[in-house]
Write a protein that holds these residues in place. Structure first.
Motif, PDB file in Angstrom:
ATOM      1  N   LEU A 167       0.797  -1.210   0.000  1.00  0.00           N
ATOM      2  CA  LEU A 167       0.000   0.000   0.000  1.00  0.00           C
ATOM      3  C   LEU A 167       0.835   1.268   0.000  1.00  0.00           C
ATOM      4  N   LEU A 168       2.120   1.147  -0.238  1.00  0.00           N
ATOM      5  CA  LEU A 168       2.969   2.327  -0.226  1.00  0.00           C
ATOM      6  C   LEU A 168       2.993   2.993  -1.591  1.00  0.00           C
ATOM      7  N   SER A 169       3.048   4.310  -1.566  1.00  0.00           N
ATOM      8  CA  SER A 169       3.250   5.027  -2.825  1.00  0.00           C
ATOM      9  C   SER A 169       4.644   4.729  -3.333  1.00  0.00           C
ATOM     10  N   LEU A 170       4.905   5.041  -4.606  1.00  0.00           N
ATOM     11  CA  LEU A 170       6.214   4.770  -5.180  1.00  0.00           C
ATOM     12  C   LEU A 170       7.298   5.500  -4.410  1.00  0.00           C
ATOM     13  N   SER A 171       7.060   6.765  -4.032  1.00  0.00           N
ATOM     14  CA  SER A 171       8.062   7.542  -3.308  1.00  0.00           C
ATOM     15  C   SER A 171       8.360   6.930  -1.949  1.00  0.00           C
ATOM     16  N   ALA A 172       7.289   6.589  -1.219  1.00  0.00           N
ATOM     17  CA  ALA A 172       7.482   5.988   0.098  1.00  0.00           C
ATOM     18  C   ALA A 172       8.159   4.637  -0.013  1.00  0.00           C
ATOM     19  N   THR A 173       7.846   3.883  -1.050  1.00  0.00           N
ATOM     20  CA  THR A 173       8.486   2.591  -1.268  1.00  0.00           C
ATOM     21  C   THR A 173       9.976   2.770  -1.456  1.00  0.00           C
ATOM     22  N   TYR A 174      10.368   3.761  -2.255  1.00  0.00           N
ATOM     23  CA  TYR A 174      11.784   4.019  -2.474  1.00  0.00           C
ATOM     24  C   TYR A 174      12.489   4.320  -1.158  1.00  0.00           C
ATOM     25  N   VAL A 175      11.867   5.118  -0.303  1.00  0.00           N
ATOM     26  CA  VAL A 175      12.470   5.486   0.976  1.00  0.00           C
ATOM     27  C   VAL A 175      12.724   4.233   1.809  1.00  0.00           C
ATOM     28  N   LEU A 176      11.725   3.362   1.932  1.00  0.00           N
ATOM     29  CA  LEU A 176      11.865   2.175   2.761  1.00  0.00           C
ATOM     30  C   LEU A 176      12.873   1.200   2.162  1.00  0.00           C
ATOM     31  N   PRO A 216      25.267  -3.049  -6.486  1.00  0.00           N
ATOM     32  CA  PRO A 216      23.936  -3.614  -6.722  1.00  0.00           C
ATOM     33  C   PRO A 216      23.798  -5.034  -6.174  1.00  0.00           C
ATOM     34  N   THR A 217      22.769  -5.216  -5.365  1.00  0.00           N
ATOM     35  CA  THR A 217      22.532  -6.502  -4.722  1.00  0.00           C
ATOM     36  C   THR A 217      21.093  -6.933  -4.927  1.00  0.00           C
ATOM     37  N   TRP A 218      20.869  -8.231  -4.921  1.00  0.00           N
ATOM     38  CA  TRP A 218      19.523  -8.736  -5.067  1.00  0.00           C
ATOM     39  C   TRP A 218      18.690  -8.316  -3.860  1.00  0.00           C
ATOM     40  N   PRO A 219      17.436  -7.880  -4.035  1.00  0.00           N
ATOM     41  CA  PRO A 219      16.700  -7.856  -5.301  1.00  0.00           C
ATOM     42  C   PRO A 219      16.757  -6.525  -6.034  1.00  0.00           C
ATOM     43  N   PHE A 220      17.553  -5.566  -5.532  1.00  0.00           N
ATOM     44  CA  PHE A 220      17.570  -4.233  -6.127  1.00  0.00           C
ATOM     45  C   PHE A 220      18.714  -4.120  -7.136  1.00  0.00           C
ATOM     46  N   LEU A 221      18.654  -4.949  -8.166  1.00  0.00           N
ATOM     47  CA  LEU A 221      19.722  -4.981  -9.157  1.00  0.00           C
ATOM     48  C   LEU A 221      19.559  -3.908 -10.217  1.00  0.00           C
ATOM     49  N   ASP A 222      18.309  -3.550 -10.475  1.00  0.00           N
ATOM     50  CA  ASP A 222      18.029  -2.658 -11.596  1.00  0.00           C
ATOM     51  C   ASP A 222      17.355  -1.362 -11.144  1.00  0.00           C
ATOM     52  N   GLY A 223      17.387  -1.122  -9.842  1.00  0.00           N
ATOM     53  CA  GLY A 223      16.736   0.073  -9.324  1.00  0.00           C
ATOM     54  C   GLY A 223      15.961  -0.244  -8.070  1.00  0.00           C
ATOM     55  N   PRO A 224      15.492   0.765  -7.345  1.00  0.00           N
ATOM     56  CA  PRO A 224      14.857   0.545  -6.053  1.00  0.00           C
ATOM     57  C   PRO A 224      13.472  -0.079  -6.140  1.00  0.00           C
ATOM     58  N   ASP A 225      12.877  -0.167  -7.339  1.00  0.00           N
ATOM     59  CA  ASP A 225      11.546  -0.726  -7.454  1.00  0.00           C
ATOM     60  C   ASP A 225      11.565  -2.199  -7.835  1.00  0.00           C
ATOM     61  N   TRP A 226      12.750  -2.862  -7.675  1.00  0.00           N
ATOM     62  CA  TRP A 226      12.836  -4.301  -7.930  1.00  0.00           C
ATOM     63  C   TRP A 226      12.984  -5.031  -6.614  1.00  0.00           C
ATOM     64  N   PRO A 227      12.337  -6.194  -6.445  1.00  0.00           N
ATOM     65  CA  PRO A 227      11.508  -6.838  -7.455  1.00  0.00           C
ATOM     66  C   PRO A 227      10.168  -6.138  -7.600  1.00  0.00           C
ATOM     67  N   PRO A 228       9.496  -6.262  -8.735  1.00  0.00           N
ATOM     68  CA  PRO A 228       8.192  -5.628  -8.906  1.00  0.00           C
ATOM     69  C   PRO A 228       7.214  -6.126  -7.850  1.00  0.00           C
ATOM     70  N   LEU A 229       6.281  -5.268  -7.499  1.00  0.00           N
ATOM     71  CA  LEU A 229       5.280  -5.647  -6.512  1.00  0.00           C
ATOM     72  C   LEU A 229       4.434  -6.795  -7.057  1.00  0.00           C
ATOM     73  N   PRO A 230       3.908  -7.658  -6.176  1.00  0.00           N
ATOM     74  CA  PRO A 230       3.084  -8.766  -6.641  1.00  0.00           C
ATOM     75  C   PRO A 230       1.941  -8.288  -7.522  1.00  0.00           C
ATOM     76  N   GLY A 231       1.701  -8.999  -8.576  1.00  0.00           N
ATOM     77  CA  GLY A 231       0.656  -8.611  -9.509  1.00  0.00           C
ATOM     78  C   GLY A 231       0.644  -9.553 -10.680  1.00  0.00           C
TER      79      GLY A 231
END
Length: 556
Positions: A234-243, A505-520
């Motif tokens: 339920l986090l916004s993209l910005s808040a997700t990046y922070v966490l 870069p470490t798993w799971p944030f290999l390609d940016g802070p939004d990896w892995p993608p959220l479940p969907g």
């Protein structure tokens, strides 16, 4: 070899001066038909075998529970028993209000566990649950090095697979529930309480939440700002990046020695898959491969049984077995002594173009071995293969381990694991001293110590013979550093700004802070990409350090 060198100012061209192709960055081989007037053990021409793993054992043992090196080399090769001391706090984030009644994952840092503190879609927007536990008796755990919690194919989970299933099981890469259940069932006969692994931070697969731990708090927390009713996170993209950044930041606290200290590892009972006596099949499996590609898939059935027997031995061994030597500290005494000095030597050899610079290089090399140069030593240019310098070489190579190896009472108390570590320290020290003392002795014979300091020396160009020697030294220094392959030399260049950190870069944030993608709906495709199925491009590229922001706006 996996070590990236950044040359500062390359003035000399070794290839041009020597009229040959420049030597690649790898451990040199012993010249064919070379003769020596001294025992081979102190022969300046006797280089390590191409199949030697002493430097790999040295580095892996010296990097245990440290995030940087185990991110750089994801495929672990070491299994070590350890304990979590009484009073240690551990954390678990979830969307459930109940304490787990089956094996589950806990984090050593709350920043890591809070990433999993999510609201259940069934309960609506009712916050998330964060559990804090305290250890009430020493917990017995088994640590797998490397990025052993990364759900990727390619080797990150090899040591776990072999431990619990006897062979590598790539088809179960994402079957974490089976993995934790089977590990806990297997470990019960040894009294193991859990298993320590690493991803963006360290975690423990805890087998029983009602044994050896007590609840400190079980809080219903706000999962974050700007909550969205739909979706599991339920986090916004910005808040997700922070966490997500905070979890990365927490892992970075353990980047270097002493690493994650809330689990006390028992090096007296360590098992290394780089032990060529125990696991000879892996010698053939990794022959000709750089360290990045080393894995355990080539372990044959005989060696797998050897591992199981050795694991049973160390897990039933007395906790007080061993010599009492602090091996981790001893390894870092060697690293601290030589890491920066070798790096400076490499810099000086890339900026050397005058006689004055040559004297400066010789002085730097001499300072690295001066504690081993006897007052009565007598240089002899007429000697063969610097035999006059052998006492310096020998004392330099044995200074840190002489007592341990020569004391009968201490040697008798060494476990087989300690003997393996001791031998790795001896061989790494020997190779460092072989190269450094050999360069110093060459410089003495060529008179580099006695170059006069004068205005002309600061501008005097090098004669061809001296220039060739400097080029050879540069190549030997690079070869040594590549063989050692210490991660302390791998960092962001240029250095990061104040609002940035250096990130590997470490798993799971290999390609940016939004990896892995959220479940969907795309989760299966995402998992395929993360695990490397269908090709090894992209996510299996060697991690390269880069600067990322540590204050908003976050970005990779």
């Amino acid at each position: 070899m996996g070590l990236i060198f950044w040359s500062h100012l390359v003035i000399l061209s070794c290839a041009t001066l020597t009229s040959s192709v420049q030597i690649p960055i790898q451990a040199p081989t012993t010249p064919p038909n070379s003769k020596s007037t001294m025992p081979e053990i102190w022969d300046f021409n006797a280089t390590p075998s191409l199949n030697s793993t002493n430097h790999l054992i040295f580095d892996t043992v010296g990097s245990l529970a440290q995030h940087w090196t185990n991110t750089r080399y994801r495929n672990g090769h070491t299994v070590v028993p350890g304990t979590v001391p009484i009073g240690t706090l551990l954390y678990h984030g979830t969307d459930q209000p109940e304490v787990p009644t089956e094996p589950d994952w806990i984090a050593t840092d709350p920043d890591h566990s809070y990433v999993f503190c999510r609201t259940s879609s069934a309960s609506g927007n009712s916050g998330c649950w964060h559990l804090t536990l305290v250890v009430t008796r020493p917990l017995r755990v088994l640590y797998f090095d490397g990025t052993s919690a990364a759900k990727m194919q390619g080797g990150t989970m090899d040591s776990q697979d072999i431990t619990v299933w006897g062979q590598v099981k790539p088809e179960w890469t994402w079957n974490e529930r089976k993995r934790i259940n089977d590990l806990c069932e297997w470990g019960r006969k040894f009294g193991l309480d859990g298993f320590m692994r690493m991803e963006m931070d360290f975690e423990i697969m805890l087998c029983n939440f009602a044994n050896g731990v007590e609840i400190v708090s079980h809080l219903n927390l706000d999962p974050g700002k700007d909550a969205h009713p739909a979706g599991l996170d339920l986090l916004s993209l910005s808040a997700t990046y922070v966490l997500q950044y905070r979890s990365i930041e927490a892992g970075g606290w353990h980047n270097t020695y002493p690493g994650e200290t809330r689990v006390k590892l028992d090096l007296n009972r360590l098992i290394s898959f780089y032990d060529t006596n125990l696991f000879p099949s892996l010698v053939f499996a990794r022959f000709g491969q750089e360290r990045w590609k080393h894995r355990l898939q080539g372990l044959n059935a005989v060696d797998s049984k050897t591992f199981q027997a050795k694991l049973q031995e160390v897990l039933t061994q007395s906790d007080d077995a061993g010599s009492g030597v602090d091996w981790s500290t001893l390894i870092h005494v060697v690293v601290d002594r030589y890491a920066e000095r070798l790096e400076i030597l490499h810099y000086l050899l890339n900026t050397t173009s005058t006689a004055e610079h040559v004297k400066r290089v010789q002085g730097h090399i001499r300072s690295m071995v001066v504690q081993h140069i006897l007052y009565t030593y007598t240089p002899s240019p007429e000697s063969t293969n610097y035999s006059w310098a052998v006492p310096v070489y020998e004392h330099c190579a044995t200074t840190h381990t002489r007592y341990i190896s020569s004391s009968p009472s201490l040697s008798a108390r060494l476990t087989s694991s300690e003997s393996l570590i001791l031998h790795s320290i001896q061989e790494v020290s020997k190779e460092i001293c072989r190269v450094v003392v050999g360069m110093w002795a060459r410089g003495v014979e060529l008179g580099f110590d006695t170059i006069p300091t004068s205005p002309s020396s600061s501008s005097e160009k090098l004669d061809p013979g001296t220039a060739t020697t400097i080029c050879q030294w540069k190549e030997r220094t690079e070869a040594l550093m590549a063989w050692l392959d210490w991660s302390v030399w791998v960092r962001c260049r240029p250095e990061c700004g104040y609002e940035e950190i250096c990130y590997l870069p470490t798993w799971p944030f290999l390609d940016g802070p939004d990896w892995p993608p959220l479940p969907g709906p795309d989760v299966d495709e995402a998992r395929t990409q993360l695990s490397g199925e269908g090709g090894e491009e992209g996510l299996h590229v060697r991690p390269i350090p880069k600067c990322i922001r540590r204050v908003e706006p976050f970005g990779f």
